[in-house]
Scaffold this active site. Structure first.
Site: not given
Length: 356
Positions: A246, A331, A333
């Site tokens: 990001c 992202h 995650e």
């Protein structure tokens, strides 16, 4: 408790207030996630922003101690269509109203979030005032004019001291621009020996631990405001495998000599399609960013594009032609959102292994 949202173009939305009683100034953005409001509110990347949730019902499963992405919320406000006062879930410990009160976040509900979203899509992200106080329009105008508003939140969201999480695996240095907990958790799950550095840590401080790799985290605001980090990353990428996520992706682009630009309304939500060129596969990803990498600026900087957004074709990932360096705009995650692209953490592990 009454609630009001006043936009810089003069538009006014009247609703009801919840959470903290007060007034805040911020940048109005929207998020298209259907769930994950707790993770969204505690994502440091939302520092300085007033978040509009497009899904009409928020708070129906409550909040719990397990879904925090940072120690607090850095957002300036929350706007929703309707809230649930009777949350129901086996993990529920508090309501969304109680969460906002505990974090000093102003919220309003009972407003037309579809209209707000359409306005942002048409005009771009807007400055706004969100309030549950009895203020006149002229007073709201003064709040907007005099309110503290900037796009440099590193000092607020980054760790103030070096944090170590000992383990037996590869030694990772994390440059904390506002790192989410689940990024750190993904490194823990891979047995990494983690050292988290403040955003303004020097090249010498980071290299002192002799890291096997460096992770550039997510974070809020304009990547160009972090000049010290850009200079540090420029040195790091020539010495050790590097993975940017990001804001870390944007800072990496600036470090190699590229450029970034502010998007009209950004990408925020858990349902953004991304095409992985190298794998020839499409993935649904979690995203939260208002800036992007300029494609022409990196064409001759040794970077190749690895991922593209399926909605607007913007750059979602890149890697260096020669150096063990890569990054993604989304992202991997999740938290909230799909974790289909968590394979990127394994790619990082493989780069470090190959570089030894």
């Amino acid at each position: 408790m009454k609630g009001i949202l006043y936009l810089e173009d003069g538009t006014v939305y009247m609703g009801k207030g919840f959470g903290k009683s007060g007034t805040s100034v911020g940048e109005l953005v929207f998020n298209t996630s259907m769930t994950g409001y707790q993770e969204i509110l505690t994502d440091p990347s939302y520092a300085g922003q007033v978040i509009t949730m497009t899904y009409p019902l928020i708070g129906n499963y409550g909040v719990n101690r397990f879904a925090w992405e940072s120690k607090k919320s850095f957002a300036r406000g929350l706007v929703v269509k309707s809230i649930s006062n009777t949350p129901s879930n086996y993990t529920c410990e508090n309501s969304i109203d109680e969460m906002l009160k505990s974090m000093n976040i102003v919220g309003i509900y009972g407003v037309d979030t579809r209209s707000i979203t359409k306005k942002i899509r048409s005009n771009g992200a807007l400055k706004c005032v969100i309030s549950t106080e009895e203020l006149s329009i002229s007073a709201l105008e003064d709040c907007l004019k005099n309110g503290q508003y900037n796009e440099d939140y590193m000092e607020e969201v980054s760790t103030k001291e070096i944090i170590t999480i000992k383990n037996q695996g590869p030694k990772i240095a994390v440059m904390d621009f506002g790192a989410k907990n689940n990024i750190i958790n993904n490194l823990k799950h891979r047995n990494c020996d983690i050292t988290i550095f403040p955003y303004n840590a020097t090249y010498e401080e980071i290299m002192e631990i002799k890291p096997d790799g460096v992770l550039l985290s997510n974070g809020p605001g304009d990547p160009k405001s972090v000049e010290c980090a850009i200079k540090t990353v420029k040195k790091i990428i020539t010495k050790t495998p590097t993975f940017g996520i990001c804001l870390g992706h944007q800072i990496l682009a600036l470090a190699v000599g590229g450029d970034t630009y502010k998007m009209k309304f950004g990408h925020r939500g858990g349902n953004h399609g991304v095409y992985d060129i190298q794998r020839d596969r499409a993935y649904i990803t979690s995203q939260n960013h208002g800036y992007a990498v300029d494609e022409q600026s990196i064409e001759e900087k040794g970077m190749i594009i690895t991922h593209r957004n399926l909605n607007d074709n913007s750059i979602e990932g890149m890697q260096h032609k020669e150096l063990p360096v890569f990054s993604v705009q989304f992202h991997p995650e999740g938290a909230p959102g799909p974790e289909d692209t968590s394979y990127l953490f394994d790619k990082f592990m493989g780069l470090m292994k190959d570089s030894r």
